[in-house]
Design an enzyme around this catalytic site. Structure first.
Site, PDB file in Angstrom:
ATOM      1  N   GLU A 158       0.905  -1.128   0.191  1.00  0.00           N
ATOM      2  CA  GLU A 158      -0.083   0.156  -0.014  1.00  0.00           C
ATOM      3  C   GLU A 158       0.994   1.316   0.043  1.00  0.00           C
ATOM      4  O   GLU A 158       1.860   1.383   0.681  1.00  0.00           O
ATOM      5  CB  GLU A 158      -0.899   0.052   1.344  1.00  0.00           C
ATOM      6  CG  GLU A 158      -2.044   0.941   1.085  1.00  0.00           C
ATOM      7  CD  GLU A 158      -2.873   1.046   2.454  1.00  0.00           C
ATOM      8  OE1 GLU A 158      -2.718   0.239   3.353  1.00  0.00           O
ATOM      9  OE2 GLU A 158      -3.485   2.191   2.626  1.00  0.00           O
ATOM     10  N   ARG A 188       5.284 -13.636   8.941  1.00  0.00           N
ATOM     11  CA  ARG A 188       6.055 -12.426   8.760  1.00  0.00           C
ATOM     12  C   ARG A 188       7.201 -12.104   9.609  1.00  0.00           C
ATOM     13  O   ARG A 188       7.360 -12.961  10.246  1.00  0.00           O
ATOM     14  CB  ARG A 188       4.735 -11.074   8.960  1.00  0.00           C
ATOM     15  CG  ARG A 188       4.676 -11.084  10.531  1.00  0.00           C
ATOM     16  CD  ARG A 188       3.531 -10.105  10.884  1.00  0.00           C
ATOM     17  NE  ARG A 188       3.982  -8.766  10.827  1.00  0.00           N
ATOM     18  CZ  ARG A 188       3.518  -7.912   9.851  1.00  0.00           C
ATOM     19  NH1 ARG A 188       2.657  -8.425   9.277  1.00  0.00           N
ATOM     20  NH2 ARG A 188       3.753  -6.694   9.757  1.00  0.00           N
ATOM     21  N   LYS A 225       3.989   0.002  10.090  1.00  0.00           N
ATOM     22  CA  LYS A 225       4.035   1.539   9.383  1.00  0.00           C
ATOM     23  C   LYS A 225       3.702   2.645  10.394  1.00  0.00           C
ATOM     24  O   LYS A 225       4.108   3.682  10.260  1.00  0.00           O
ATOM     25  CB  LYS A 225       3.304   1.388   8.314  1.00  0.00           C
ATOM     26  CG  LYS A 225       3.963   0.986   7.047  1.00  0.00           C
ATOM     27  CD  LYS A 225       3.005   1.229   5.771  1.00  0.00           C
ATOM     28  CE  LYS A 225       3.190   0.226   4.555  1.00  0.00           C
ATOM     29  NZ  LYS A 225       2.236  -0.206   3.841  1.00  0.00           N
TER      30      LYS A 225
HETATM   31  P1  ATP Z   1       2.647  -3.026   8.208  1.00  0.00           P
HETATM   32  O1  ATP Z   1       2.132  -4.207   8.801  1.00  0.00           O
HETATM   33  O2  ATP Z   1       4.140  -2.951   8.588  1.00  0.00           O
HETATM   34  O3  ATP Z   1       1.993  -1.550   8.388  1.00  0.00           O
HETATM   35  P2  ATP Z   1       1.432  -3.383   5.651  1.00  0.00           P
HETATM   36  O4  ATP Z   1       1.449  -5.086   5.808  1.00  0.00           O
HETATM   37  O5  ATP Z   1       0.482  -2.619   6.141  1.00  0.00           O
HETATM   38  O6  ATP Z   1       2.738  -3.161   6.981  1.00  0.00           O
HETATM   39  P3  ATP Z   1       1.608  -3.539   3.078  1.00  0.00           P
HETATM   40  O7  ATP Z   1       2.216  -2.366   2.233  1.00  0.00           O
HETATM   41  O8  ATP Z   1       0.203  -3.691   2.924  1.00  0.00           O
HETATM   42  O9  ATP Z   1       2.147  -3.195   4.207  1.00  0.00           O
HETATM   43  O10 ATP Z   1       2.617  -4.859   2.598  1.00  0.00           O
HETATM   44  C1  ATP Z   1       2.947  -5.245   1.325  1.00  0.00           C
HETATM   45  C2  ATP Z   1       3.201  -6.704   1.404  1.00  0.00           C
HETATM   46  O11 ATP Z   1       4.295  -6.694   2.396  1.00  0.00           O
HETATM   47  C3  ATP Z   1       2.246  -7.481   2.056  1.00  0.00           C
HETATM   48  O12 ATP Z   1       1.829  -8.573   1.241  1.00  0.00           O
HETATM   49  C4  ATP Z   1       2.504  -7.933   3.621  1.00  0.00           C
HETATM   50  O13 ATP Z   1       1.969  -9.054   3.717  1.00  0.00           O
HETATM   51  C5  ATP Z   1       3.821  -7.797   3.348  1.00  0.00           C
HETATM   52  N1  ATP Z   1       4.475  -7.400   4.618  1.00  0.00           N
HETATM   53  C6  ATP Z   1       4.308  -6.502   5.424  1.00  0.00           C
HETATM   54  N2  ATP Z   1       5.100  -6.797   6.612  1.00  0.00           N
HETATM   55  C7  ATP Z   1       5.723  -7.912   6.422  1.00  0.00           C
HETATM   56  C8  ATP Z   1       6.838  -8.491   7.458  1.00  0.00           C
HETATM   57  N3  ATP Z   1       6.854  -7.965   8.516  1.00  0.00           N
HETATM   58  N4  ATP Z   1       7.181  -9.624   6.754  1.00  0.00           N
HETATM   59  C9  ATP Z   1       6.760 -10.205   5.621  1.00  0.00           C
HETATM   60  N5  ATP Z   1       6.116  -9.538   5.085  1.00  0.00           N
HETATM   61  C10 ATP Z   1       5.472  -8.390   5.185  1.00  0.00           C
HETATM   62 MG    MG Z   2      -1.271  -4.085   5.187  1.00  0.00          MG
END
Ligand code: ATP
Ligand code: MG
Length: 575
Positions: free
Chosen positions: A43, A277, A287
């Protein structure tokens, strides 16, 4: 590739096998797919962090691996831009830069918003098929009707609206005839479903907010759970890999695809798979928290070297290769766990050991005058860039003269027995140079040691002193020809392994006050005067450093500590 046994010429399992690769290999063997198409779907509401790097390495890595094996396979970069309020083109640019820097290239750049029109059309299809309805409950009522994990929900009183009424209302939602929150579009599934995500989930909501890609075209926006499977299906994604917290969303993912696939004629039937994750101790990765650190000015920006963001790690001097190696070492698992920061630090050292030439820098200088060394004389001593166990060649001349700087910490007025460095009357070897003996100590009025007087033994250049043992070797720089530099010593962001639980901002209290210690007036050897921003070195006995990509230039040198040589952290914590 169609009709061909794709597995016949391929190795049974590609290297680094894990449960995702096992699933893919099964699919290929059963000819459910003839190639692998993955996507990385961030995102655009922040910068990427090391957790995302794990997902990037997995998704892009799969495409690279299977392309090699099958002749085709792809990974898309798709911006999941369904929430106009928080998203921005700036973040999109940052994300693209980070993916490329990590060493990957996408086979197509997409936006969920590319498909808004299709998603809308599919929503009308669901309404027509009696599978979606416009609901006019307030947020609070919706919550109340949803029930709990242990009690079933209740049907919304709007659930039985006619197809005509639903279509009419939905079209008016799109036209902007209602205010935010007045109506939503919901899937008609089952308010008693054990999986709460299946209790008539919201598909669309009204948001009178401009979108960074579509401008004012839309005032209704699809929810992630509706937009994501459709985007995957339209792009022909075969394996939609996400993190474990989306496990409960899988049933809804399948519901959306299954209820649209005949109508939409998707090129593939994507399936969602969840992996653990990445969590790291001594830092924060969500984030929301990163944003709080940046906006609250607890750090200097998204690329602050204390942050686990890709931009921060890049500025810190960590290489993309070290991050990729770390991700592959951590592997792809099905159960959540926390990885020790020491493991990341290991990967960084392991990589830099082979890449960073050894040089000398004195962080806290103490002047040494070598009284029996001729005034005005300068020797150019040959100093190797590499230790014996790194198979590389190269050296530079380092100037040596009567006045040099050594590290304040390498001198003690009353040294204990096992201090093999300098003290009154003690002898030490200067790296690449002579042995010196301290003959006098000069103090200021406050009693601080400000200068040492020494003598050198001219017979000890590249030779052991005769008749005595000198145990310690210390680094040094020439006083006249060294360069002044600012050195930023970075350490772990938090001083606690895990941020304290409780209100979200509590974690700010765990910020390690020594995560950044700035030293002005360090002295680096002459050759570093030429160092280019981004160039990495090992400062002997100190750690790995990089010339800061933003602030360092000839005449104003700034070095960031990437990582120390040894895990001093664990030791100091024990004390
Ligand atoms: P955060 O949880 O840090 O706010 P997010 O999931 O909102 O991050 P996105 O932009 O939605 O961030 O994530 C993009 C991709 O990265 C998604 O497929 C998500 O599953 C993956 N992702 C996010 N955080 C991790 C992590 N800590 N380990 C592995 N993959 C991750
Ligand atoms: Mg997300």
């Amino acid at each position: 590739m169609k009709g061909q046994n794709v597995n016949s010429s391929a190795p049974a399992t590609p290297k680094g096998s894990d449960f995702i690769r096992d699933i893919i290999n099964d699919d290929l063997e059963a000819q459910r797919h003839s190639q692998v198409i993955t996507r990385f779907p961030p995102e655009p509401n922040g910068f990427l962090h090391i957790g995302h790097a794990k997902s990037i390495c997995l998704n892009f890595g799969l495409a690279v691996e299977y392309k090699e094996r099958l002749g085709k396979s792809r990974c898309h970069l798709r911006f999941d831009d369904t929430d106009p309020a928080k998203e921005d083109t700036l973040f999109e640019e940052g994300i693209q830069e980070d993916v490329r820097w990590l060493g990957f290239e996408w086979d197509g750049l997409y936006h969920a918003s590319d498909y808004f029109e299709k998603m809308y059309e599919y929503a009308e299809h669901l309404i027509t098929a009696g599978k979606a309805y416009v609901c006019s409950l307030s947020d609070a009522e919706t919550k109340e009707y949803r029930g709990t994990v242990t009690t079933p929900g209740k049907n919304s009183p709007y659930r039985d609206r006619s197809v005509e009424e639903n279509l009419d209302l939905f079209r008016k939602m799109r036209e902007g005839q209602f205010k935010d929150g007045e109506h939503v579009l919901r899937a008609k599934i089952d308010m008693a479903a054990a999986n709460m995500k299946m209790r008539d989930p919201m598909l669309y909501r009204i948001r009178h907010t401009a979108h960074h890609m579509t401008g004012d075209k839309w005032c209704i926006y699809p929810m992630y759970d509706y937009a994501h499977p459709i985007s995957d299906a339209i792009e022909g994604i075969t394996h939609s890999i996400c993190t474990l917290e989306f496990e409960n969303n899988r049933e809804l993912y399948d519901w959306v695809v299954d209820n649209l696939i005949d109508y939409a004629k998707f090129p593939s039937r994507p399936k969602q798979y969840e992996f653990a994750r990445l969590n790291l101790n001594y830092t924060v990765m969500s984030k929301r928290r990163l944003l709080e650190l940046v906006e609250g000015k607890h750090v200097s920006g998204w690329d602050d070297p204390r942050l686990p963001t890709i931009a921060g790690m890049r500025r810190r001097g960590i290489t993309a290769e070290a991050i990729r190696n770390f991700c592959s070492m951590v592997g792809v698992a099905k159960a959540n766990s926390t990885v020790d920061m020491a493991q990341l630090e290991f990967s960084i050292r392991d990589d830099l050991n082979q890449k960073a030439p050894r040089v000398m820098a004195v962080l806290k200088p103490l002047k040494v005058v070598i009284e029996n060394y001729p005034e005005g004389k300068v020797e150019e001593l040959d100093a190797s860039y590499w230790p014996h166990d790194v198979p590389k060649e190269g050296s530079r001349p380092v100037p040596f003269s009567r006045e040099i700087f050594i590290e304040q910490d390498d001198f003690m007025l009353e040294p204990p027995k096992d201090f093999y460095r300098l003290g009154p009357g003690k002898e030490v070897r200067l790296r690449y140079a002579y042995c010196i003996t301290c003959t006098d100590v000069i103090k200021d009025e406050a009693g601080n040691v400000v200068e040492l007087r020494c003598t050198y033994d001219p017979e000890t250049l590249g030779a052991n002193p005769v008749g005595r043992k000198v145990k310690g070797t210390i680094h040094w720089v020439d006083a006249a020809q060294s360069q002044e530099a600012e050195v930023r010593l970075y350490d772990r962001l938090l001083s606690l392994e895990a941020p304290p639980v409780g209100k979200d901002s509590e974690f700010l209290k765990a910020i390690n006050p020594e995560a950044l210690v700035t030293i002005k007036g360090a002295r680096v050897e002459r050759s570093l005067g030429e160092s280019k921003p981004g160039e990495r070195f090992q400062f002997e006995r100190q750690g790995y450093f990089v010339a800061d990509i933003k602030d360092s230039k000839p005449g104003n040198l700034v070095f960031n500590r990437i990582v120390t040589l040894k895990d001093s952290w664990a030791r100091s914590q024990k004390k």
